[in-house]
Design a protein around this motif. Sequence first.
Motif, PDB file in Angstrom:
ATOM      1  N   ASN A 283       3.913  -4.631  -6.131  1.00 22.39           N
ATOM      2  CA  ASN A 283       3.126  -4.102  -7.240  1.00 22.39           C
ATOM      3  C   ASN A 283       4.081  -3.373  -8.173  1.00 22.39           C
ATOM      4  OD1 ASN A 283       3.305  -1.247  -6.183  1.00 22.39           O
ATOM      5  ND2 ASN A 283       2.140  -2.183  -4.509  1.00 22.39           N
ATOM      6  N   ASP A 284       3.559  -2.805  -9.252  1.00 20.60           N
ATOM      7  CA  ASP A 284       4.442  -2.131 -10.207  1.00 20.60           C
ATOM      8  C   ASP A 284       4.774  -0.698  -9.808  1.00 20.60           C
ATOM      9  OD1 ASP A 284       2.097  -0.744 -10.821  1.00 20.60           O
ATOM     10  OD2 ASP A 284       1.770  -1.798 -12.718  1.00 20.60           O
ATOM     11  N   GLY A 285       4.259  -0.253  -8.662  1.00 21.05           N
ATOM     12  CA  GLY A 285       4.590   1.068  -8.155  1.00 21.05           C
ATOM     13  C   GLY A 285       3.755   2.191  -8.719  1.00 21.05           C
ATOM     14  N   LEU A 286       2.882   1.891  -9.669  1.00 22.72           N
ATOM     15  CA  LEU A 286       2.024   2.922 -10.237  1.00 22.72           C
ATOM     16  C   LEU A 286       0.868   3.216  -9.289  1.00 22.72           C
ATOM     17  CD1 LEU A 286       1.907   1.810 -13.976  1.00 22.72           C
ATOM     18  CD2 LEU A 286       3.407   3.507 -12.900  1.00 22.72           C
TER      19      LEU A 286
ATOM     20  N   THR B  88       0.588   5.814  -1.648  1.00 28.10           N
ATOM     21  CA  THR B  88       1.175   7.056  -1.131  1.00 28.10           C
ATOM     22  C   THR B  88       2.651   7.105  -1.490  1.00 28.10           C
ATOM     23  OG1 THR B  88       1.505   5.967   1.023  1.00 28.10           O
ATOM     24  CG2 THR B  88      -0.469   7.316   0.760  1.00 28.10           C
ATOM     25  N   GLY B  89       2.955   6.995  -2.778  1.00 26.73           N
ATOM     26  CA  GLY B  89       4.334   6.960  -3.242  1.00 26.73           C
ATOM     27  C   GLY B  89       5.175   8.095  -2.684  1.00 26.73           C
ATOM     28  N   GLY B  90       6.336   7.763  -2.133  1.00 24.13           N
ATOM     29  CA  GLY B  90       7.218   8.755  -1.551  1.00 24.13           C
ATOM     30  C   GLY B  90       7.038   8.928  -0.060  1.00 24.13           C
TER      31      GLY B  90
ATOM     32  N   GLY C 286       7.778  -2.438  -7.348  1.00 18.52           N
ATOM     33  CA  GLY C 286       7.318  -1.216  -6.703  1.00 18.52           C
ATOM     34  C   GLY C 286       7.829  -1.024  -5.292  1.00 18.52           C
ATOM     35  N   VAL C 287       8.123  -2.122  -4.609  1.00 18.16           N
ATOM     36  CA  VAL C 287       8.560  -2.059  -3.213  1.00 18.16           C
ATOM     37  C   VAL C 287      10.073  -2.228  -3.144  1.00 18.16           C
ATOM     38  CG1 VAL C 287       8.410  -3.152  -0.938  1.00 18.16           C
ATOM     39  CG2 VAL C 287       6.366  -2.947  -2.367  1.00 18.16           C
ATOM     40  N   ASN C 288      10.720  -1.358  -2.399  1.00 16.86           N
ATOM     41  CA  ASN C 288      12.158  -1.457  -2.152  1.00 16.86           C
ATOM     42  C   ASN C 288      12.360  -2.372  -0.947  1.00 16.86           C
ATOM     43  OD1 ASN C 288      14.810  -1.052  -1.210  1.00 16.86           O
ATOM     44  ND2 ASN C 288      14.876   1.035  -2.021  1.00 16.86           N
ATOM     45  N   TYR C 289      12.699  -3.636  -1.196  1.00 14.25           N
ATOM     46  CA  TYR C 289      12.783  -4.598  -0.099  1.00 14.25           C
ATOM     47  C   TYR C 289      14.066  -4.478   0.705  1.00 14.25           C
ATOM     48  CZ  TYR C 289       8.428  -6.677  -1.471  1.00 14.25           C
ATOM     49  OH  TYR C 289       7.092  -6.857  -1.726  1.00 14.25           O
TER      50      TYR C 289
ATOM     51  N   HIS D 225       0.831  -1.206   0.000  1.00 10.77           N
ATOM     52  CA  HIS D 225       0.000   0.000   0.000  1.00 10.77           C
ATOM     53  C   HIS D 225       0.867   1.258   0.000  1.00 10.77           C
ATOM     54  CE1 HIS D 225      -3.747  -2.148   1.859  1.00 10.77           C
ATOM     55  NE2 HIS D 225      -3.510  -2.500   0.610  1.00 10.77           N
ATOM     56  N   GLU D 226       1.919   1.233   0.770  1.00 14.31           N
ATOM     57  CA  GLU D 226       2.810   2.384   0.825  1.00 14.31           C
ATOM     58  C   GLU D 226       3.359   2.708  -0.560  1.00 14.31           C
ATOM     59  OE1 GLU D 226       5.777   3.020   4.219  1.00 14.31           O
ATOM     60  OE2 GLU D 226       7.084   2.397   2.571  1.00 14.31           O
ATOM     61  N   ALA D 227       3.673   1.671  -1.338  1.00 11.83           N
ATOM     62  CA  ALA D 227       4.292   1.876  -2.647  1.00 11.83           C
ATOM     63  C   ALA D 227       3.321   2.400  -3.692  1.00 11.83           C
ATOM     64  CB  ALA D 227       4.920   0.565  -3.135  1.00 11.83           C
TER      65      ALA D 227
END
Length: 274
Positions: free
Chosen positions: A190-193, A169-171, A207-210, A164-166
Motif C-alpha cells: 500500500n502507499d503507507g498512509l 499501525t505504522g512504526g 508502504g512495505v519495506n520488503y 496491515h502492519e504498514a
Amino acid sequence: MRKIGINLRAKSGLTDEEYIKTIKELGFDTVFSMVWGMEESLKTAELLAKAGLTYDTLHSPYKKINDMWSAGEAGGAMYASLTNGVDTCLAVGAPIMVVHLSSGLTPPPPTDVGRGRFIDLVDYAGKKGIKIAFENQRMLGNIGWAFEEFKDAEHVGFCWDCGHEACFTGGRQYMPLFGERLICTHIHDNDGLFNHDQHRLPFDGGGVNYDRFAKYIRESSYTGALMLEVEGDNDFYADITCEEFLRRAAEKIKKLRERVAPAGEAGTRLQVNN
C-alpha cells in the motif's frame, strides 16, 4: 524451494477453473480463499486438487467480528460462522483458519463474553485438528491477549499481514513480538498512509519495506508459504487483464522469494529489540 501462494478471485475476468489453471502454470503452489458455502468450497477444492494445488488456509468471516465481544444473538451468530469455518477447513483440507479479533478504528473493548467465545473457538478447532492463526489488524491489545491466553496451545499461531502492519499501525513491528508463533503470511503493499489498506502487489505501493520483511522471515523458523493477499479490481489495475495481473503477481512474489532464505534453512530466534 519455499512455496508461493495467492488468494483466489484476486481479480475478475476468469472462471475459477481458468484462474486455477493460470496460477498453476505461473508457478504458484498453494492458495487461500474466504470461507465460502460448503458446496462452493468443496467444488473449488476439487478444481485445486485436479490442478495439483492445495489450500494453505481459509480466511474466516470478519465483517461482523466485533459482535464476538458482545452478549446476545449477534455474538452467537458470529461464533457459529467461525465454527462453520473450522468445519469447512476440515472438509476441503485446509489446515489453518485465519481469524481477526476485531475490526475498524473503534472496536469494542475486550469482554469476558468475547474472551469466552474465542476460547471456545480455539477448543473447537483443536478437537477438529484445525489450527487457528490470529492476524494483526489495528489493535495490539487484542492479539496480545490471544497469544498470552493461548501460549500453550500448539494449534494457535500468528498470521503476519505485512500490509496491515504498514497502514494500520505504522512504526509497530509485529514479528519481534509474535514471530515465534508464525504459521502463515498475508503479503501485499500500500502507499503507507494510515488506513489505506489497498492490497496492491508487492513493490507497487512503497508502504512495505520488503528488505525488512525478508530479514524477519529469514531470521524466523517459519518454513511455510509466502502468500499473496492482493486485489486487482480497482483503479490501480483497471487497465490490465486478470491474466496480466496474475503474471505480475507471480513475478513479484518470486522476486520476494529470492530475498528470503530457502524454506528449511535454519534461522535464528527473533529478538524483541530487532
